[in-house]
Enzyme design. Structure first.
Site, PDB file in Angstrom:
ATOM      1  N   VAL A  38       0.849  -1.196   0.000  1.00 48.44           N
ATOM      2  CA  VAL A  38       0.000   0.000   0.000  1.00 48.44           C
ATOM      3  C   VAL A  38       0.882   1.241   0.000  1.00 48.44           C
ATOM      4  CG1 VAL A  38      -1.863   1.229   1.168  1.00 48.44           C
ATOM      5  CG2 VAL A  38      -1.761  -1.266   1.301  1.00 48.44           C
ATOM      6  N   ASP A  86       0.723 -16.205  15.206  1.00 49.77           N
ATOM      7  CA  ASP A  86       0.403 -15.325  14.070  1.00 49.77           C
ATOM      8  C   ASP A  86      -0.165 -13.997  14.563  1.00 49.77           C
ATOM      9  OD1 ASP A  86       0.352 -14.663  11.391  1.00 49.77           O
ATOM     10  OD2 ASP A  86      -1.635 -15.524  11.046  1.00 49.77           O
TER      11      ASP A  86
END
Length: 289
Positions: A26, A124
Site C-alpha cells: 500500500v 500469528d
C-alpha cells in the site's frame, strides 16, 4: 518495485510506502486529477503473473467498491497499468496516541496470558488478527495456526508459519516456536502501532525474514522523541533476537506495560542488548546513553 514519484495509470503519483502485506503493498499517492491524497494498494509484482492471486485481488476490489458506510474505507478506483493491478482508496491520516497504544497492548497481552498459561502459542500475532470493538474492547482472533507446546508438531522445522513482517527470528530460521515467539510479534506490533510503520521492509519475504534475523530494531525514540524510554525499552526487550532476552511470557510483558507510563519510570535508562546476541546466557543491561 514501485518508486517514489512514479505514476500509476498516469494519474496517481507515489509519495511513499505506507504498508506491506503478503499479497499487496500500500502506498500514499497524490491524485493529480482530483487534487487529493489517496491510498493505492498494488498487487505484489511476484504475484501479478499468478492468475489465482489476480482473481482474488480483483474480487476484493469489486467487493470493497460495492460497500458504502461511514466506518468502511471508500474505494475510488480499480485498474491495471502495465501488469500492475491496483485499488485506489480513501486515505485516512492519523496515529494512535501513546495511551491508546498502551491500552491496546495491555488488552492483547492480558488475553494472550490466558493462552500462554495453557501453554498455547498463537504464532500469528499481527494487526489483521486483532479486532477492536466500538466499545474499545480488544479481541484476539485466528488461533488457526496456534498449537499446544506439548504437541509433537512443535518439533517440526523448515516450516515457517505466520506473516513475515511479524516473524520471530527463530521461526524464520526454522527452529520452531516458544511462548517468546509471540512476545517478539507483539513487540513488532507495538512498534507499528506507535510509529505507523513496519520496522523491517523488503521486496520479498526472504529479504524481510533476513532482516528479522540480522538487523537491530530501529529506535522508536529517534522517530518519536516524546516517547518515554520506558516504553521503547518494552519494544527492545520484546524484539530481542535471542528469545532468552525477551519477556518469559505475555503476563510478564503485561506487568511491564502496566507501569511504563508511571512518573517513577520517567528517567529509566535504555536497555542495551549484547549485539549480535550470540551468547544465549547473556542478559540485557541498562545504559544511560
Amino acid at each position: 518495485m514501485i518508486m517514489k514519484g512514479q505514476k500509476i495509470n498516469d494519474r496517481y503519483q507515489i509519495i511513499k510506502s505506507i504498508g506491506e502485506g503478503g499479497m499487496a503493498n500500500v502506498y500514499l499517492a497524490y491524485d493529480t486529477i482530483l487534487d487529493r491524497n489517496v491510498a493505492v494498494k498494488v498487487l505484489r509484482g511476484d504475484l501479478a503473473t499468478d492468475e489465482k492471486f489476480v482473481r482474488r485481488f480483483q474480487r476484493e476490489a469489486l467487493s470493497a467498491s460495492s460497500l458504502s458506510h461511514p466506518n468502511i474505507v471508500e474505494v475510488y478506483d480499480v485498474g491495471e497499468d502495465n501488469g500492475q493491478y491496483y485499488i485506489v482508496m480513501e486515505y485516512i491520516e492519523g496515529r494512535l496516541t501513546l495511551s491508546e497504544v498502551i491500552d491496546i497492548m495491555l488488552q492483547i497481552t492480558d488475553g494472550l496470558s490466558v493462552a500462554h498459561d495453557a501453554y498455547i502459542i498463537h504464532r500469528d500475532i499481527k494487526p489483521q488478527n486483532i479486532m477492536i470493538l466500538d466499545s474499545g474492547l480488544v479481541k484476539i482472533t485466528d488461533f488457526g495456526i496456534a498449537m499446544a507446546m506439548n504437541s509433537t508438531q512443535l518439533t517440526q522445522t523448515n516450516s515457517v508459519m505466520g506473516s513475515v513482517h511479524y516473524l520471530p527470528p527463530e521461526q524464520a530460521n526454522g527452529k520452531g516456536s516458544t511462548l517468546q515467539s509471540d512476545i517478539y510479534s507483539m513487540g513488532i506490533l507495538m512498534y507499528e502501532l506507535l510509529t505507523g510503520e513496519l520496522p523491517y521492509k523488503g521486496d520479498n519475504a526472504v529479504e524481510i525474514a533476513l532482516k528479522h534475523l540480522k538487523e537491530k530494531i530501529p529506535s522508536v525514540r529517534e522517530k518519536l522523541p516524546e516517547i518515554p524510554q520506558s516504553v521503547e525499552n518494552i519494544i527492545i526487550k520484546a524484539t530481542a533476537k535471542n528469545p532468552k532476552n525477551r519477556y518469559a511470557d505475555a503476563r510478564s510483558m503485561n506487568e511491564d506495560l502496566r507501569t511504563c507510563l508511571d512518573d517513577s519510570r520517567a528517567n529509566e535508562p535504555k536497555i542495551v542488548l549484547p549485539y549480535p546476541e550470540f551468547d544465549e546466557d547473556r542478559k540485557p543491561k541498562s545504559s544511560n546513553k
